[in-house]
Design an enzyme around this catalytic site. Sequence first.
Site, PDB file in Angstrom:
ATOM      1  N   ASN A  24      61.295 -37.115-124.478  1.00  0.00           N
ATOM      2  CA  ASN A  24      60.555 -35.966-124.354  1.00  0.00           C
ATOM      3  C   ASN A  24      60.446 -35.748-122.704  1.00  0.00           C
ATOM      4  OD1 ASN A  24      56.938 -35.136-125.392  1.00  0.00           O
ATOM      5  ND2 ASN A  24      58.781 -33.826-124.861  1.00  0.00           N
ATOM      6  N   ASN A  94      54.203 -25.798-121.648  1.00  0.00           N
ATOM      7  CA  ASN A  94      55.286 -25.791-122.796  1.00  0.00           C
ATOM      8  C   ASN A  94      56.529 -25.061-122.151  1.00  0.00           C
ATOM      9  OD1 ASN A  94      54.082 -27.049-124.764  1.00  0.00           O
ATOM     10  ND2 ASN A  94      53.211 -25.150-125.379  1.00  0.00           N
ATOM     11  N   CYS A 103      49.313 -33.528-123.925  1.00  0.00           N
ATOM     12  CA  CYS A 103      50.772 -34.005-124.104  1.00  0.00           C
ATOM     13  C   CYS A 103      50.653 -35.840-124.049  1.00  0.00           C
ATOM     14  CB  CYS A 103      51.632 -33.392-123.578  1.00  0.00           C
ATOM     15  SG  CYS A 103      53.619 -34.061-123.662  1.00  0.00           S
ATOM     16  N   ASN A 105      53.025 -38.005-124.393  1.00  0.00           N
ATOM     17  CA  ASN A 105      54.139 -38.384-123.678  1.00  0.00           C
ATOM     18  C   ASN A 105      53.902 -38.060-121.996  1.00  0.00           C
ATOM     19  OD1 ASN A 105      55.619 -39.848-125.743  1.00  0.00           O
ATOM     20  ND2 ASN A 105      56.550 -37.950-126.479  1.00  0.00           N
ATOM     21  N   ASN A 214      51.873 -27.758-134.297  1.00  0.00           N
ATOM     22  CA  ASN A 214      52.710 -28.930-134.031  1.00  0.00           C
ATOM     23  C   ASN A 214      53.200 -29.515-135.430  1.00  0.00           C
ATOM     24  OD1 ASN A 214      53.394 -28.940-130.934  1.00  0.00           O
ATOM     25  ND2 ASN A 214      51.415 -29.430-131.460  1.00  0.00           N
ATOM     26  N   GLU A 236      57.775 -28.819-132.156  1.00  0.00           N
ATOM     27  CA  GLU A 236      56.652 -28.544-131.281  1.00  0.00           C
ATOM     28  C   GLU A 236      56.540 -27.146-131.144  1.00  0.00           C
ATOM     29  OE1 GLU A 236      55.372 -31.000-127.949  1.00  0.00           O
ATOM     30  OE2 GLU A 236      57.297 -32.361-128.217  1.00  0.00           O
ATOM     31  N   ARG A 237      55.369 -26.358-131.168  1.00  0.00           N
ATOM     32  CA  ARG A 237      55.243 -25.183-130.772  1.00  0.00           C
ATOM     33  C   ARG A 237      55.412 -24.879-129.300  1.00  0.00           C
ATOM     34  NH1 ARG A 237      48.626 -24.342-129.828  1.00  0.00           N
ATOM     35  NH2 ARG A 237      48.565 -26.474-128.404  1.00  0.00           N
ATOM     36  N   CYS A 245      57.102 -36.665-129.490  1.00  0.00           N
ATOM     37  CA  CYS A 245      55.745 -35.848-129.135  1.00  0.00           C
ATOM     38  C   CYS A 245      54.847 -36.855-129.239  1.00  0.00           C
ATOM     39  CB  CYS A 245      55.547 -34.751-130.238  1.00  0.00           C
ATOM     40  SG  CYS A 245      54.087 -33.806-130.073  1.00  0.00           S
ATOM     41  N   GLY A 246      54.196 -37.186-128.200  1.00  0.00           N
ATOM     42  CA  GLY A 246      53.202 -38.178-128.093  1.00  0.00           C
ATOM     43  C   GLY A 246      51.807 -38.326-129.077  1.00  0.00           C
ATOM     44  N   THR A 247      51.297 -36.699-128.817  1.00  0.00           N
ATOM     45  CA  THR A 247      50.154 -36.384-129.807  1.00  0.00           C
ATOM     46  C   THR A 247      50.593 -36.471-131.301  1.00  0.00           C
ATOM     47  OG1 THR A 247      50.719 -34.237-129.083  1.00  0.00           O
ATOM     48  CG2 THR A 247      48.856 -35.233-128.040  1.00  0.00           C
TER      49      THR A 247
END
Length: 305
Positions: A24, A94, A103, A105, A214, A236-237, A245-247
């Site tokens: 990412n 983004n 985020c 990551n 997301n 991801e949006r 995507c970390g979250t």
Amino acid sequence: MTAPHTLNSHPTTIAFTKGHGTQNDFIILPDPEAQLSLTPQLIATLCDRQRGIGADGILRVATTGALRRAGLLTNNPTSLEAISDDDWFMDYYNADGSVAEMCGNGTRVFAHYVRSRGLVTTDQFTIGTRAGAKPVTVHSFDDDNAVVSVAMGPATSLGESTCSMGGRMYAGMGVDMGNPHLACVVPGLTAEALADLTLDRPEFDAEFFPEGVNVEVLTELAHSPEGYRTHMRVYERGVGETRSCGTGTVAAARAALAYAGFVNGTVMVQIPGGQVEVTIDGDTSTLRGPSALVATGELHCAALN
């Protein structure tokens, strides 16, 4: 205070670093006094993989106080109260230029950058984000690679919802990570079948997710010699499908544990870009994984018009 400037006026070049967390990837812009005017058009150009450097997002490195003085931290004051003016703030955008709350990551990469560049001198410190203060631990680092843990806060269940992508319907758990997620466990899905799915712009319940969402698609929790494991892909949006995507990995771990009948646990989440470790423990969650800083250079501002 120096007046803000744009990349088109002054200076003619801007230093940057390129980094990624499980692929990412991000453009890191050191801007301690928050003087750069990061317009959506500029961000989209920088993140474009043909016209610019190419990335999933931008990480501006600025102090919280500088961003406050510049009027850039006004939308969510409650979550920002615990962040000191002296804390470094991950001002994240983004790839389409939209502002993002959080985020995972990016936070690891941001922590790696400020620690390895000497902006902080301890291995445990706090990073400001629009989702609040995020304590981090840098377990190991050099100029190029690091292992970082981020205290991600609660992974809050929002209830069940659905979406459609690639001609398929998905049902999943809405999860609030400071940003919105729909984590969809698909019964019987294998890692190989997951890799073959088409992930495109999802159709979702806009009343349930008024700020967009997301979407994670994942396999059921499995037990391996390393412990619990799930495989995940994410759309991801504001970006599209990303390698990680970390979250999203935390939301996926929360949903996978719940689907298996568990509340807490540690889950190895396999994404196309690698592997991270997520621990859910009551109202807390922790994300541990790698960071890599792969390039440094200068942006030539005139070429970005």
